[in-house]
Write a protein that holds these residues in place. Structure first.
Motif, PDB file in Angstrom:
ATOM      1  N   ARG A 110       2.339   1.583  -3.373  1.00 40.15           N
ATOM      2  CA  ARG A 110       1.270   1.986  -4.297  1.00 40.15           C
ATOM      3  C   ARG A 110       0.974   3.470  -4.179  1.00 40.15           C
ATOM      4  O   ARG A 110       0.920   4.189  -5.191  1.00 40.15           O
ATOM      5  N   ASP A 111       0.788   3.942  -2.945  1.00 41.45           N
ATOM      6  CA  ASP A 111       0.446   5.354  -2.750  1.00 41.45           C
ATOM      7  C   ASP A 111       1.589   6.267  -3.172  1.00 41.45           C
ATOM      8  O   ASP A 111       1.368   7.349  -3.719  1.00 41.45           O
ATOM      9  N   ALA A 162      -3.769  -5.817  -0.654  1.00 37.93           N
ATOM     10  CA  ALA A 162      -3.352  -4.423  -0.845  1.00 37.93           C
ATOM     11  C   ALA A 162      -4.235  -3.689  -1.833  1.00 37.93           C
ATOM     12  O   ALA A 162      -4.343  -2.456  -1.780  1.00 37.93           O
ATOM     13  N   THR A 177      -0.008  -1.367  -7.728  1.00 38.93           N
ATOM     14  CA  THR A 177      -0.019  -2.485  -6.772  1.00 38.93           C
ATOM     15  C   THR A 177       0.404  -3.781  -7.451  1.00 38.93           C
ATOM     16  O   THR A 177       1.219  -4.546  -6.916  1.00 38.93           O
ATOM     17  N   VAL A 219       0.835  -1.202   0.000  1.00 41.42           N
ATOM     18  CA  VAL A 219       0.000   0.000   0.000  1.00 41.42           C
ATOM     19  C   VAL A 219       0.871   1.255   0.000  1.00 41.42           C
ATOM     20  O   VAL A 219       0.614   2.221  -0.720  1.00 41.42           O
TER      21      VAL A 219
END
Length: 430
Positions: free
Chosen positions: A124-125, A335, A147, A121
């Motif tokens: 990804r962010d 995720a 992701t 996560v």
């Protein structure tokens, strides 16, 4: 090739002592590994939680105390694992008994799966923020693709050998880039603090929403989350003392640096901008953030490898390599739907299980390995009481913290049990 992979997994099975000839990690390897595992955007974000509850001097005091204590616990368990060549799961088994150890080891597998998903996560962010900043693309498909891409890279790493990744990638390639990134970000935000008025920031009081000891709990939670993993790597250490010192120095340095950087960033940032965006807006922040994002991969890999080792303890027929790849797929799926909220309760819940657990492990195994058994009722009861002490602290004395009272209780109670066991053994011999 399949036969070779199976042989490698069997040689390094969770319940097997690593032969002396295969213990190749030295002080530098341990320090580099745990410095790298201690660095991460997740750590900076948790560091930001210390503000505005604490003033800057209070936050830095909590960071120093919590990091030294938490890394010290890591080092202690690392030394025990290196001395005996045993994994974390095997150490739990010798402490609690092989049968009962299935419970904490199973909890460990679940929490490692959760940590892997959290790391994905974070990556990804971070990727989404970079793409939005550089290309102006903020479409719904971006986090999904990010992701899956990070999950695919992690899957490739899980299919390889852990020792090669640590010695070639972490020690030689990643460390200089990580340190350079942290130095640059520290300089940039230190300059911002100077421009805001460093004296005024230093003198600004906290709002009192967090006590100093509660902050220490939150800082300790991050290194404690690695306690169920540390011996999975330390068992490859050549010398117990060097492995323990490398683990302590490497992780403490990284934890102090990243927590302090998180506090610094949040202290000079507008309240309506998240940390990732703030890092990107700094001069050279894109490159520094990119390097730190790449470093998150080895954190996720560390969770996956140890999750596989723990699963192997639960079911020896499941090979470490294939189990690791399966955990990556499960974590990637999690995720895709996992938000970043509720991180602090998640960390503290894990601490309530593993702080008392490893208080018992340290007190029981530091004097030497006890005889093997399926059930060791005394340590089992002390662990459960330690969890109760931790939870009681959360409810009844939150301003005093929970981790330190729970740790002190389990170290003392399990130490007394071990002393009585040794006395009884000596008496029986006489």
């Amino acid at each position: 090739m399949a036969a070779q992979s199976s042989s490698t997994d069997a040689a390094h099975a969770s319940n097997t002592c690593v032969p002396a000839a295969e213990r190749i990690f030295n002080f530098t390897d341990a320090a580099a590994l745990w410095f790298s595992l201690g660095v991460g955007l997740l750590v900076m974000q948790v560091g930001a939680y210390l503000r505005p509850g604490l003033s800057l001097p209070q936050a830095l005091g909590a960071i120093l105390l919590g990091s030294v204590l938490g890394a010290g616990l890591l080092a202690w368990v690392a030394g025990i694992g290196s001395k005996h060549g045993l994994s974390s799961s095997a150490l739990i088994g010798r402490t609690m008994g092989q049968r009962f150890a299935m419970l904490p080891v199973a909890i460990n597998v679940v929490q490692l799966l959760g940590w892997t998903a959290f790391e994905l996560v974070v990556m990804r962010d971070g990727t989404r923020t970079i793409i939005d900043h550089v290309f102006g693309v903020n479409a719904a498909w971006v986090p999904v693709v990010a992701t899956l891409a990070w999950g695919a890279l992690l899957l490739v790493l899980a299919s390889g050998r852990m020792i090669g990744l640590v010695r070639r990638f972490v020690s030689r390639a990643a460390m200089p880039l990580i340190i350079a990134s942290l130095l640059w970000l520290s300089y940039q935000f230190g300059l911002k603090a100077w421009q805001h008025g460093l004296a005024a920031l230093w003198a600004k009081p906290g709002d009192g929403s967090m006590s100093l000891l509660a902050a220490v709990d939150l800082v300790v939670a991050m290194p404690v989350s690695w306690l169920p993993l540390v011996a999975d790597y330390a068992r490859y250490g050549r010398q117990a003392g060097a492995t323990a010192r490398g683990t302590w120095m490497g992780y403490a340095a990284a934890n102090i640096w990243c927590y302090a950087l998180g506090v610094l960033v949040i202290s000079v940032s507008p309240s309506d901008i998240d940390m990732l965006s703030t890092l990107l807006l700094a001069q050279g922040g894109l490159i520094a953030l990119g390097f730190i994002l790449v470093d998150e991969v080895d954190n996720a890999y560390g969770d996956v490898h140890s999750g596989a080792v723990s699963t192997n303890f639960l079911q020896s027929r499941l090979t470490i390599r294939r189990t690791g790849m399966t955990l990556v797929l499960l974590a990637t799926a999690a995720a895709l739907a996992l938000p970043m909220h509720a991180l602090e309760p998640f960390l503290l819940t894990l601490s309530s299980v593993f702080v008392p657990l490893f208080g018992v492990v340290i007190a029981q195994l530091a004097p030497g390995l006890p005889p093997q058994s399926n059930w060791r009722w005394g340590p089992m009861i002390v662990w459960l009481l330690g969890i109760a002490v931790f939870q009681a602290g959360t409810l009844w004395w939150p301003s005093w913290g929970s981790a330190l009272p729970s740790l002190a209780f389990t170290l003392l109670a399990a130490g007394v049990l071990r002393w009585r066991e040794k006395r009884a053994q000596e008496a029986a011999v006489v």
